[in-house]
Design a protein around this motif. Sequence first.
Motif, short mmCIF file in Angstrom:
data_model
loop_
_atom_site.label_atom_id
_atom_site.label_comp_id
_atom_site.label_asym_id
_atom_site.label_seq_id
_atom_site.Cartn_x
_atom_site.Cartn_y
_atom_site.Cartn_z
N VAL A 9 77.13 7.53 49.47
CA VAL A 9 78.22 6.62 49.85
C VAL A 9 78.53 6.77 51.34
CG1 VAL A 9 80.64 6.00 49.46
CG2 VAL A 9 79.23 6.83 47.54
N ALA A 10 78.68 5.64 52.02
CA ALA A 10 79.16 5.66 53.41
C ALA A 10 80.54 5.03 53.44
CB ALA A 10 78.21 4.88 54.32
N VAL A 11 81.49 5.71 54.09
CA VAL A 11 82.83 5.14 54.27
C VAL A 11 82.92 4.67 55.72
CG1 VAL A 11 85.30 5.59 54.23
CG2 VAL A 11 83.81 6.59 52.47
N LEU A 12 83.09 3.36 55.88
CA LEU A 12 83.13 2.75 57.21
C LEU A 12 84.60 2.54 57.61
CD1 LEU A 12 81.65 1.30 59.55
CD2 LEU A 12 81.48 -0.72 58.08
N GLY A 13 84.99 3.13 58.73
CA GLY A 13 86.41 3.13 59.12
C GLY A 13 87.10 4.32 58.50
N ALA A 14 86.38 5.45 58.47
CA ALA A 14 86.82 6.62 57.69
C ALA A 14 88.06 7.29 58.27
CB ALA A 14 85.68 7.64 57.59
N THR A 15 88.37 7.05 59.54
CA THR A 15 89.47 7.79 60.17
C THR A 15 90.81 7.06 60.07
OG1 THR A 15 88.87 6.82 62.29
CG2 THR A 15 87.95 8.98 61.78
N GLY A 16 90.80 5.82 59.59
CA GLY A 16 92.06 5.07 59.48
C GLY A 16 92.88 5.50 58.27
N ALA A 17 94.11 4.95 58.18
CA ALA A 17 94.99 5.31 57.06
C ALA A 17 94.35 4.96 55.73
CB ALA A 17 96.34 4.58 57.20
N GLU A 35 75.33 12.10 48.66
CA GLU A 35 75.77 12.39 50.04
C GLU A 35 76.84 11.41 50.47
OE1 GLU A 35 72.52 12.76 52.83
OE2 GLU A 35 71.27 13.64 51.24
N VAL A 36 77.75 11.91 51.31
CA VAL A 36 78.81 11.04 51.84
C VAL A 36 78.73 11.05 53.36
CG1 VAL A 36 81.30 10.68 52.03
CG2 VAL A 36 80.32 11.51 49.89
N LYS A 37 78.75 9.85 53.93
CA LYS A 37 78.77 9.68 55.38
C LYS A 37 80.12 9.12 55.79
CE LYS A 37 74.20 8.47 57.14
NZ LYS A 37 73.43 7.40 57.78
N ALA A 38 80.72 9.67 56.82
CA ALA A 38 81.95 9.10 57.38
C ALA A 38 81.58 8.36 58.66
CB ALA A 38 82.95 10.22 57.67
N LEU A 39 81.80 7.05 58.66
CA LEU A 39 81.44 6.23 59.82
C LEU A 39 82.70 5.64 60.46
CD1 LEU A 39 78.49 4.21 58.20
CD2 LEU A 39 78.32 6.27 59.66
N ALA A 40 82.69 5.54 61.77
CA ALA A 40 83.83 4.94 62.47
C ALA A 40 83.34 4.44 63.83
CB ALA A 40 84.97 5.93 62.63
N LYS A 48 86.21 15.64 62.72
CA LYS A 48 85.94 16.24 61.42
C LYS A 48 86.89 15.64 60.39
CE LYS A 48 83.06 19.23 63.28
NZ LYS A 48 81.61 19.13 63.08
N ILE A 49 86.39 15.43 59.19
CA ILE A 49 87.23 14.83 58.14
C ILE A 49 86.76 15.43 56.81
CG2 ILE A 49 85.75 12.82 57.74
CD1 ILE A 49 88.36 11.14 57.77
N SER A 50 87.70 15.70 55.91
CA SER A 50 87.29 16.42 54.71
C SER A 50 87.06 15.49 53.52
CB SER A 50 88.33 17.49 54.34
OG SER A 50 89.55 16.88 54.04
N PHE A 51 86.10 15.87 52.71
CA PHE A 51 85.82 15.19 51.44
C PHE A 51 85.57 16.29 50.42
CE2 PHE A 51 82.77 13.64 48.29
CZ PHE A 51 83.50 12.59 47.76
N LYS A 52 86.41 16.37 49.40
CA LYS A 52 86.36 17.50 48.47
C LYS A 52 86.33 18.79 49.30
CE LYS A 52 84.28 15.02 44.58
NZ LYS A 52 83.13 14.88 43.69
N ASP A 53 85.38 19.67 49.04
CA ASP A 53 85.36 20.92 49.81
C ASP A 53 84.38 20.85 50.98
OD1 ASP A 53 83.16 20.79 48.28
OD2 ASP A 53 83.43 22.72 47.27
N GLN A 54 83.90 19.63 51.29
CA GLN A 54 83.00 19.48 52.45
C GLN A 54 83.80 19.09 53.70
OE1 GLN A 54 79.76 16.62 51.58
NE2 GLN A 54 80.40 16.76 49.44
N GLU A 55 83.23 19.44 54.85
CA GLU A 55 83.77 18.93 56.11
C GLU A 55 82.74 17.96 56.68
OE1 GLU A 55 86.24 21.07 59.52
OE2 GLU A 55 84.09 21.39 59.77
N LEU A 56 83.14 16.69 56.78
CA LEU A 56 82.22 15.67 57.29
C LEU A 56 82.44 15.49 58.78
CD1 LEU A 56 82.83 12.94 54.54
CD2 LEU A 56 81.15 14.80 54.50
N THR A 57 81.35 15.25 59.51
CA THR A 57 81.46 14.91 60.93
C THR A 57 81.34 13.40 61.05
OG1 THR A 57 80.47 17.00 61.57
CG2 THR A 57 80.51 15.26 63.24
N VAL A 58 82.34 12.78 61.65
CA VAL A 58 82.35 11.33 61.76
C VAL A 58 81.23 10.88 62.69
CG1 VAL A 58 83.71 9.33 62.48
CG2 VAL A 58 84.83 11.24 61.31
#
Lengths: 363, 363
Positions: A9-17, A35-40, A48-58
Amino acid sequence: MVAKTAYNVAVLGATGAVGRRILDQLAQSTIPVGEVKALASARSAGQKISFKDQELTVEEATEDSFAGVDIVLASAGGSTSKALAPAAVKAGAVVVDNSSYWRMNDQVPLVVPEVNAAALKDHQGIIANPNCSTTQLVMALDPVYREFGLNQVIISTYQAASGAGKAAMDEVLAEAQARLLGDDMAELAHVLPVKGDKKHFPLAFNLLPQIDVFEEEGYTHEEYKMIHETKKIILGDKNAKAIKVTGTAVRVPVMIGHGESVYIDTGDEKVTTDQIRQAIGAVDNVIIEDDPATQTYPQPLLAEGKRETFVGRIRPDLENPGAFHLWVVSDNLLKGAAWNTVEIAQTLVEMDLVRVPADSTFA
Amino acid sequence: MVAKTAYNVAVLGATGAVGRRILDQLAQSTIPVGEVKALASARSAGQKISFKDQELTVEEATEDSFAGVDIVLASAGGSTSKALAPAAVKAGAVVVDNSSYWRMNDQVPLVVPEVNAAALKDHQGIIANPNCSTTQLVMALDPVYREFGLNQVIISTYQAASGAGKAAMDEVLAEAQARLLGDDMAELAHVLPVKGDKKHFPLAFNLLPQIDVFEEEGYTHEEYKMIHETKKIILGDKNAKAIKVTGTAVRVPVMIGHGESVYIDTGDEKVTTDQIRQAIGAVDNVIIEDDPATQTYPQPLLAEGKRETFVGRIRPDLENPGAFHLWVVSDNLLKGAAWNTVEIAQTLVEMDLVRVPADSTFA
């Protein structure tokens, strides 16, 4: 074809509310997530942004971001979705988009799973998430339409600041603080009612009857979205019977949770209030809060953080048999945005529809 | 009989939020004021209160308070008005009452001077001031009814905390302060939604779809007041043509100034938006604020402290010709209470009607 055991899964705009809430709701969903991708935007890349116990790099979102991605959950604004959703589909990903850009496109299902999950079957790789004020509204309207018919719907909204983003929420809190200190609020208004519009007004301790820009005939874009999206969702493509829908959208000094005063005319004089209450209450994830004797009715503060849609103040128009009032409240960031987006994806997984058709319009 | 050169005025409930504003509006009126008495409950007796450059000492209101008084302006609640208004009339005073107690009495005119000053002619010594949400509403509805007819009116209100008195305003400000400090708001709610009701909820950053107590059929007393008072004022006694009126009353976290989203159906397909705008704009003390191009629309913060009623967002229901939306805002403590009360008295003076008929029902 066998359903996958895990979906990237990719989350696009991951840093917004809404983006942060999408990650949160995704973590709580039944989707088997790979796998999860944080896109912005480039500006947010590296955060850095968290998903469950992972730390994702945007990462910066580009046309090349979607290789190996199965599902894109997008909440990055219309122009980004316009540019990147087709690229994601071409890369084989199914996009659930929270912007307004694709909603009225004939090739794009506009979906509230409790209402029209069946519309997902014909998707071409892009599915649109409705406007927040529409989503909670159709949760209450659809069962009435199905069981009794609907001639007319008239809505007055009471919409929270968070619908205009985090900057709008911060602005209202700053204005409220100024007011409590006896300072002037006017100079603090830079975002509301509409970020890009010419004038700005305080919302704290005030009401702003403008959400989004004005269009023709004196309607705002928000009002038009509510009218057109409601019809698309409830009527679908197949049903010819028209519903008249109209309304007024007003921003109120609430942080989270939209209220809607809804007048519905079924045109059927024999329909009772109890029948309406039962029909709406039978919808999954609708909670009826409707007991005058115990002062029980939906309130934004009580709905905050919840996925459900709350309906109360159900009562007849005493002079127009077959017509009723409803008061509908939901967390506009969850059912109105993040949760409905994730719920669409979860429903796609359940229906085994996470694939782009070979002849997709968008591929 | 010659009009008096000066009128002695008693303000009943002089120490309340509305009572103080009545004294203020009286000072600014064209009424030739003689002596002024400030009356209140025994608890407030002895307090000092200013009127123009005088300092008045508040006296306890009793049946014997009205000797030599020509006009009583009452804002002391229903039970006080029930008890004292007939005593004042017996003493020869004309009472303009701001409570709900006398409003629906057949012998009591219910008056908004711009709308139905003519109803004053038959007064029996008591004239009622309408509920705040009704007053601003009929300012906009009456001209439409007169010129084009009205089949149906559907109202959603956005009512300020001050409609529930000063304690409610203080409560909302305290809650807002708690929220800004990250403290719990729930324990601060002791007044709203309704002082005497069982449960209390925070209004700050929230919406409460309950104003006044619940009655039968799931309606609140506020909603019934709005429905019945609107009909009494607009239809008068002589006109048989019915208007369907219904609505939902919601308290919002605003200090002063009620908003109303109003849907009107004239039943006349040929009526244009411009005709509606012109008809409403022609009413004395109505100001049209309605220009999408310049983001001009009524807002409570802009209406605060003003006597006028502001109307905007006037636009057609695009699917129901002859039906229109209005957005109406007014200062609920002035046109909705203190100013309309004083304005009724001023109109009585202008019409030379400050006298109790010899055969008064109430004398």
